[in-house]
Design an enzyme around this catalytic site. Structure first.
Site, PDB file in Angstrom:
ATOM      1  N   SER A 271       0.794  -1.222   0.000  1.00  0.00           N
ATOM      2  CA  SER A 271       0.000   0.000   0.000  1.00  0.00           C
ATOM      3  C   SER A 271       0.825   1.271   0.000  1.00  0.00           C
ATOM      4  O   SER A 271       0.337   2.321  -0.427  1.00  0.00           O
ATOM      5  CB  SER A 271      -0.941   0.008   1.206  1.00  0.00           C
ATOM      6  OG  SER A 271      -0.215  -0.099   2.420  1.00  0.00           O
TER       7      SER A 271
ATOM      8  N   HIS B 277      -5.345  -3.874  -2.124  1.00  0.00           N
ATOM      9  CA  HIS B 277      -4.981  -2.912  -3.162  1.00  0.00           C
ATOM     10  C   HIS B 277      -4.758  -3.586  -4.513  1.00  0.00           C
ATOM     11  O   HIS B 277      -4.192  -2.962  -5.418  1.00  0.00           O
ATOM     12  CB  HIS B 277      -3.722  -2.151  -2.746  1.00  0.00           C
ATOM     13  CG  HIS B 277      -3.921  -1.278  -1.551  1.00  0.00           C
ATOM     14  ND1 HIS B 277      -4.355   0.028  -1.636  1.00  0.00           N
ATOM     15  CD2 HIS B 277      -3.776  -1.537  -0.224  1.00  0.00           C
ATOM     16  CE1 HIS B 277      -4.454   0.546  -0.422  1.00  0.00           C
ATOM     17  NE2 HIS B 277      -4.106  -0.386   0.448  1.00  0.00           N
TER      18      HIS B 277
ATOM     19  N   LYS C 176     -12.241  -0.094  -1.396  1.00  0.00           N
ATOM     20  CA  LYS C 176     -11.360   0.492  -2.412  1.00  0.00           C
ATOM     21  C   LYS C 176     -11.996   0.346  -3.796  1.00  0.00           C
ATOM     22  O   LYS C 176     -12.868   1.119  -4.149  1.00  0.00           O
ATOM     23  CB  LYS C 176      -9.979  -0.133  -2.293  1.00  0.00           C
ATOM     24  CG  LYS C 176      -9.359   0.158  -0.913  1.00  0.00           C
ATOM     25  CD  LYS C 176      -8.049  -0.522  -0.697  1.00  0.00           C
ATOM     26  CE  LYS C 176      -7.419  -0.106   0.625  1.00  0.00           C
ATOM     27  NZ  LYS C 176      -8.218  -0.473   1.822  1.00  0.00           N
TER      28      LYS C 176
END
Length: 396
Positions: free
Chosen positions: A183, A211, A242
């Site tokens: 990240s 991610h 996300k």
């Protein structure tokens, strides 16, 4: 007896940053999470969001959340274990399992809680868990919550990983846990080497794809898909906050592992389930991703364009093939100062300081969205380049 609040009164880095006018946190949004936002009364180009696919403002996805509230109400008022399971939770789990190619999925109320719940359930007192030193904080806390022994290897150092594996007694179980996309640095885990070492020593592999889902792999299916190693990674963990524009997290694994964790994981059993709106939005975003795999390509293309724009302007960055674009700033004070200057000039990005990075390796973390335009990226790159080495005013 010492007052337990004494620590709260001591002067801290926070106090110093606030006095200097470079405190970077808790800026208030006044508009939607999008490529452009109004933050504290001023337009800013958003380069600090994990909204990778830009789906938080998609009309169909927003409508799914509204309809879920109308059908189910605002909350579930209980855990999945008891009264808090909706039919929609089951649909989300089934469709996500099919998407990532695992037998089963279970959902958690947050991504952080997912790592707490998975690792603490699986790593018992007679087991070991081995972690990359740059893994997310939730992985560290999941290891602390469990009763097993935690070992760490230097970031992306496969020789050191093997040394840690050699420390695990033959009569102990072992789980290797790594971020898929890291990240802070934006680099991708060396998954082929990790899987090879796991096979050599009889360990299991868990990948945190927070991610990576929607970012890399075939149609955004994550790190294992990126390397063609779906059959060698035992557990995928990920988030809905996300790429899927919602809130929550999940574990994807074999049916027997999911069934075990469902009945052992305290963070799962004793937490309220994902709200109806959050579940509906995650499901709608997943379906949108499946129907529009080209948005993953769009994200990759605009991220490459942004990196080129910065390099063409002599801005020093960490090279990676993800939407995370770290910009070197080195010291803590310089990082916070540059972040404030860039913010004042109309771009929001995230300062990364210790303990999220090593001392002297601080950086500004920019992130792209599939919905960024080249015009916005050009404007942002110009502001960053003009500010990153500019003279620092007396009062930022």
């Amino acid at each position: 007896m010492l007052d337990i609040f004494e620590k709260c009164r001591k002067r801290s880095r926070v106090d110093e940053a606030k006095e200097k006018g470079i405190y970077p946190y808790f800026h208030a949004l006044e508009t939607r999470q999008d490529v452009e936002v109004v933050m504290e009364g001023k337009r800013r180009i958003m380069l600090g969001s994990n909204n990778y696919l830009g789906l938080t403002t998609n009309p169909e996805i927003m409508e799914a959340g509204i309809k879920a509230i109308e059908q189910y109400g605002t909350g579930c008022s209980g855990s999945r274990f008891l009264n808090g399971t909706l039919q929609m939770h089951l649909e989300l789990e089934a469709e996500l399992a099919e998407f990532v190619g695992k037998e089963a999925v279970m959902t958690f109320s947050t991504g952080f809680q997912s790592n707490l719940g998975i690792i603490s359930a699986l790593v018992g007192i007679h087991d070991c868990v081995i972690c990359d030193r740059e893994n997310h904080a939730s992985i560290y806390d999941g290891c602390r919550l469990g009763f097993g022994k935690m070992l760490m290897y230097k970031h992306a150092d496969m020789e050191d990983l093997e040394k840690q594996l050699q420390k695990v007694p033959e009569n102990r179980g072992c789980l290797i846990v790594t971020d898929g996309v890291f990240s802070m640095g934006g680099d991708i885990a060396k998954l082929p080497e990790i899987c090879a070492l796991a096979k050599k020593y009889g360990a299991r592999v868990m990948v945190d794809d927070a991610h990576a889902l929607g970012v890399i792999g075939k149609g955004g299916r994550g790190t294992a898909s990126h390397f063609g190693l779906e059959d060698q990674v035992d557990i995928y963990m990920g988030t809905f906050s996300k790429s899927l524009a919602s809130l929550g997290g999940y574990m994807a694994a074999s049916a027997e592992v999911v069934e075990y964790v469902k009945h052992v994981s305290r963070p799962f059993i004793f937490s309220a389930s994902i709200t109806p709106a959050s579940a509906a939005v995650a499901l709608a975003a997943l379906r949108h991703l499946k129907a529009h795999p080209e948005i993953v390509t769009n994200l990759s293309d605009i991220s490459s364009y942004f990196r080129k724009c910065l390099k063409d302007r002599d801005v020093k960055i960490i090279e990676a093939d993800t939407p995370i674009v770290p910009i070197y700033t080195y010291t803590e004070e310089n990082t916070l100062t540059r972040a404030r200057m860039i913010y004042n000039n109309g771009v929001y990005l995230n300062p990364v300081i210790t303990p999220a990075c090593a001392e002297g390796e601080c950086l500004l973390r920019a992130t792209c969205m599939a919905t960024h335009t080249k015009a916005l990226i050009d404007e942002a790159a110009e502001i960053i380049a003009a500010t990153i080495d500019a003279p620092i005013p007396e009062m930022v």
